[in-house]
Design a protein around this motif. Structure first.
Motif, PDB file in Angstrom:
ATOM      1  N   SER A 279       0.867  -1.176   0.000  1.00 29.22           N
ATOM      2  CA  SER A 279       0.000   0.000   0.000  1.00 29.22           C
ATOM      3  C   SER A 279       0.907   1.231   0.000  1.00 29.22           C
ATOM      4  N   ALA A 280       0.320   2.396  -0.290  1.00 28.29           N
ATOM      5  CA  ALA A 280       1.114   3.634  -0.289  1.00 28.29           C
ATOM      6  C   ALA A 280       1.706   3.859   1.094  1.00 28.29           C
ATOM      7  N   ASP A 281       0.924   3.549   2.127  1.00 24.49           N
ATOM      8  CA  ASP A 281       1.426   3.745   3.493  1.00 24.49           C
ATOM      9  C   ASP A 281       2.612   2.834   3.777  1.00 24.49           C
ATOM     10  N   GLU A 282       2.499   1.586   3.339  1.00 27.45           N
ATOM     11  CA  GLU A 282       3.620   0.654   3.557  1.00 27.45           C
ATOM     12  C   GLU A 282       4.872   1.128   2.813  1.00 27.45           C
ATOM     13  N   ALA A 283       4.662   1.645   1.623  1.00 27.84           N
ATOM     14  CA  ALA A 283       5.813   2.098   0.826  1.00 27.84           C
ATOM     15  C   ALA A 283       6.583   3.205   1.543  1.00 27.84           C
ATOM     16  N   THR A 284       5.886   4.025   2.315  1.00 30.43           N
ATOM     17  CA  THR A 284       6.572   5.114   3.020  1.00 30.43           C
ATOM     18  C   THR A 284       7.444   4.587   4.164  1.00 30.43           C
ATOM     19  N   ARG A 285       7.241   3.301   4.514  1.00 32.79           N
ATOM     20  CA  ARG A 285       8.016   2.737   5.638  1.00 32.79           C
ATOM     21  C   ARG A 285       9.255   1.982   5.175  1.00 32.79           C
ATOM     22  N   LEU A 286       9.594   2.097   3.899  1.00 29.65           N
ATOM     23  CA  LEU A 286      10.785   1.410   3.379  1.00 29.65           C
ATOM     24  C   LEU A 286      12.033   2.275   3.506  1.00 29.65           C
ATOM     25  N   VAL A 287      13.168   1.603   3.400  1.00 33.52           N
ATOM     26  CA  VAL A 287      14.421   2.249   3.011  1.00 33.52           C
ATOM     27  C   VAL A 287      14.806   1.545   1.717  1.00 33.52           C
ATOM     28  N   VAL A 288      15.330   2.279   0.747  1.00 36.28           N
ATOM     29  CA  VAL A 288      15.778   1.654  -0.505  1.00 36.28           C
ATOM     30  C   VAL A 288      17.277   1.910  -0.649  1.00 36.28           C
TER      31      VAL A 288
ATOM     32  N   ALA B  87      22.340  10.011 -10.357  1.00 34.49           N
ATOM     33  CA  ALA B  87      21.402   9.842 -11.476  1.00 34.49           C
ATOM     34  C   ALA B  87      20.423   8.700 -11.201  1.00 34.49           C
ATOM     35  N   VAL B  88      20.941   7.591 -10.681  1.00 35.41           N
ATOM     36  CA  VAL B  88      20.053   6.454 -10.397  1.00 35.41           C
ATOM     37  C   VAL B  88      19.145   6.777  -9.199  1.00 35.41           C
ATOM     38  N   HIS B  89      19.700   7.457  -8.211  1.00 38.29           N
ATOM     39  CA  HIS B  89      18.880   7.828  -7.046  1.00 38.29           C
ATOM     40  C   HIS B  89      17.721   8.736  -7.458  1.00 38.29           C
ATOM     41  N   ALA B  90      18.003   9.689  -8.341  1.00 39.68           N
ATOM     42  CA  ALA B  90      16.936  10.597  -8.786  1.00 39.68           C
ATOM     43  C   ALA B  90      15.846   9.800  -9.514  1.00 39.68           C
ATOM     44  N   PHE B  91      16.288   8.824 -10.294  1.00 36.61           N
ATOM     45  CA  PHE B  91      15.328   7.965 -10.999  1.00 36.61           C
ATOM     46  C   PHE B  91      14.474   7.182  -9.990  1.00 36.61           C
ATOM     47  N   LEU B  92      15.127   6.598  -8.993  1.00 40.02           N
ATOM     48  CA  LEU B  92      14.393   5.818  -7.985  1.00 40.02           C
ATOM     49  C   LEU B  92      13.456   6.725  -7.181  1.00 40.02           C
ATOM     50  N   ARG B  93      13.917   7.931  -6.889  1.00 38.15           N
ATOM     51  CA  ARG B  93      13.098   8.887  -6.120  1.00 38.15           C
ATOM     52  C   ARG B  93      11.801   9.191  -6.881  1.00 38.15           C
ATOM     53  N   ALA B  94      11.918   9.372  -8.181  1.00 37.04           N
ATOM     54  CA  ALA B  94      10.718   9.680  -8.975  1.00 37.04           C
ATOM     55  C   ALA B  94       9.755   8.489  -8.948  1.00 37.04           C
ATOM     56  N   ARG B  95      10.310   7.300  -9.021  1.00 35.54           N
ATOM     57  CA  ARG B  95       9.506   6.079  -8.974  1.00 35.54           C
ATOM     58  C   ARG B  95       8.759   5.981  -7.644  1.00 35.54           C
ATOM     59  N   LEU B  96       9.478   6.286  -6.565  1.00 36.22           N
ATOM     60  CA  LEU B  96       8.878   6.233  -5.232  1.00 36.22           C
ATOM     61  C   LEU B  96       7.840   7.332  -5.072  1.00 36.22           C
ATOM     62  N   ALA B  97       8.119   8.492  -5.657  1.00 38.69           N
ATOM     63  CA  ALA B  97       7.187   9.621  -5.549  1.00 38.69           C
ATOM     64  C   ALA B  97       5.855   9.259  -6.196  1.00 38.69           C
ATOM     65  N   ALA B  98       5.924   8.524  -7.292  1.00 39.91           N
ATOM     66  CA  ALA B  98       4.699   8.131  -7.989  1.00 39.91           C
ATOM     67  C   ALA B  98       3.832   7.233  -7.110  1.00 39.91           C
ATOM     68  N   LYS B  99       4.463   6.604  -6.112  1.00 39.79           N
ATOM     69  CA  LYS B  99       3.734   5.729  -5.179  1.00 39.79           C
ATOM     70  C   LYS B  99       3.396   6.495  -3.899  1.00 39.79           C
ATOM     71  N   GLY B 100       3.717   7.792  -3.863  1.00 37.69           N
ATOM     72  CA  GLY B 100       3.452   8.595  -2.662  1.00 37.69           C
ATOM     73  C   GLY B 100       4.500   8.407  -1.584  1.00 37.69           C
ATOM     74  N   ALA B 101       5.694   7.933  -1.980  1.00 36.48           N
ATOM     75  CA  ALA B 101       6.733   7.634  -0.988  1.00 36.48           C
ATOM     76  C   ALA B 101       8.042   8.347  -1.356  1.00 36.48           C
ATOM     77  N   ALA B 102       7.921   9.622  -1.695  1.00 38.16           N
ATOM     78  CA  ALA B 102       9.098  10.365  -2.177  1.00 38.16           C
ATOM     79  C   ALA B 102      10.176  10.532  -1.124  1.00 38.16           C
ATOM     80  N   ASP B 103       9.784  10.442   0.143  1.00 37.06           N
ATOM     81  CA  ASP B 103      10.753  10.762   1.191  1.00 37.06           C
ATOM     82  C   ASP B 103      11.412   9.556   1.835  1.00 37.06           C
ATOM     83  N   VAL B 104      11.277   8.381   1.250  1.00 39.25           N
ATOM     84  CA  VAL B 104      11.960   7.243   1.873  1.00 39.25           C
ATOM     85  C   VAL B 104      13.475   7.472   1.755  1.00 39.25           C
TER      86      VAL B 104
END
Ligand code: PGA
Length: 258
Positions: free
Chosen positions: A160-169, A190-207
C-alpha cells in the motif's frame, strides 16, 4: 520534503563476518563514536542473525539501532534453517535488509520472493532495506534504469502507499560491491533521482535512499552530498570501527546539523 529536511542514515552490513569477541569490541566502539554524532544522523548495523542477542545487549540504550541481512518469506513453519521476521523483532531489531544482490545471485532470490520478504518484514514491524542494482553487463547495455526500476516496481506493486513510506531503498550497483570501485557521485545521483521519482509516484518520495558499493571514508562525503543520496549501506568498511565512524562523520558533515 526537501533534501535539507531528510536525516542521514548510515547502515553497516556485516555480511557473514564476525565472532563473539570481535563483535563486542566493534559494537562498543561504534556505540561510543555514534554518541558524538548530530541528532539527524542515524546509525544502524545489520549483523548475522545469530548475533542479534549479543547486539541487542550491547547496543540497547545507545544511538545505534540494529537488524539482520535477510528474513524468511514465511512467518513460521517447517522451513529448516530459516529465520522469520517476528523472531528478529523479538530482539529489538529495526532493520531487515532484503534483496541484497548476493542473495539474488547466490540464493537465486526472485524479484517476487524479495517482494514477499519485504512484506513479511513490514508485518513484523521491521523497516526493510530493499536493495536494487544492476550488473556491469546491464549497465554497459544501457539497461540500468530498466533493471533497478523493475526490481523496485516488483516490491512497490505489493505494498500500500502507506507501507511504501516505511521502506528504506538502497541502490547498490553489483559491480561496485566489494570491488573497491565505487560508482561516481554523478552515476549514483542519477540512479537515485530515478528511484526517487519512482517512489514519488507511489506517494513515498521521502523514503531514505542509500547508496552502497565500496563506500569508504574518502569517498563517503562526496556521495552523501548528492541531492538524492540520504546515506549509505556499508559492507567491508563497516567491519572496522574507525572506518565506519569516519563514514558516519561524513554523513554528519552533510547533514543539516553538521
Ligand atoms: P561493500 O558492500 O561496501 O563492501 O562494497 C556493500 C554491500 O554489499 O552492502
Amino acid at each position: 520534503m526537501s533534501k535539507q529536511q531528510r536525516a542521514k542514515l548510515v547502515v553497516g552490513n556485516w555480511k557473514m563476518h564476525g565472532r563473539l569477541a570481535a563483535n563486542a569490541a566493534l559494537l562498543q566502539a561504534v556505540a561510543q563514536g555514534a554518541d558524538e554524532l548530530p541528532a539527524d544522523v542515524r546509525v544502524g548495523v545489520c549483523v548475522p542473525s545469530l548475533y542479534l542477542a549479543q547486539t541487542q545487549a550491547l547496543l540497547d540504550g545507545s544511538r545505534v539501532v540494529w537488524g539482520v541481512q535477510d528474513v524468511s518469506a514465511f512467518t513460521h513453519g517447517a522451513y529448516t534453517g530459516e529465520v522469520a521476521a517476528p523472531m528478529v523483532s523479538d530482539f529489538g531489531a529495526t532493520f531487515a535488509i532484503v534483496g541484497h544482490s548476493e542473495r539474488r545471485a547466490y540464493h537465486r532470490e526472485s524479484a517476487e520472493l524479495v517482494a514477499v520478504k519485504t512484506q513479511r518484514a513490514l508485518d513484523a514491524g521491521l523497516t526493510p532495506i530493499v536493495c536494487v542494482g544492476e550488473t556491469l553487463e546491464e549497465r554497459e547495455a544501457g539497461a540500468t534504469e530498466q533493471v533497478v526500476g523493475t526490481q523496485l516496481d516488483e516490491v512497490l506493486a505489493k505494498l500500500s502507499a502507506d507501507e511504501a513510506t516505511r521502506l528504506v531503498v538502497a541502490y547498490e550497483p553489483v559491480w561496485a560491491i566489494g570491488t573497491g570501485k565505487s560508482a561516481t557521485s554523478e552515476q549514483a545521483q542519477a540512479v537515485h533521482a530515478f528511484l526517487r521519482a519512482r517512489l514519488a509516484a507511489k506517494g513515498a518520495a521521502d523514503v531514505p535512499l542509500l547508496y552502497g558499493g565500496s563506500v569508504k571514508p574518502d569517498n563517503a562525503e562526496e556521495l552523501f552530498r548528492q541531492a538524492d543520496i540520504d546515506g549509505g549501506l556499508i559492507g567491508g568498511a563497516s567491519l572496522k570501527d574507525q572506518d565506519f565512524l569516519a563514514i558516519c562523520k561524513a554523513a554528519a558533515a552533510t547533514s543539516v546539523a553538521g
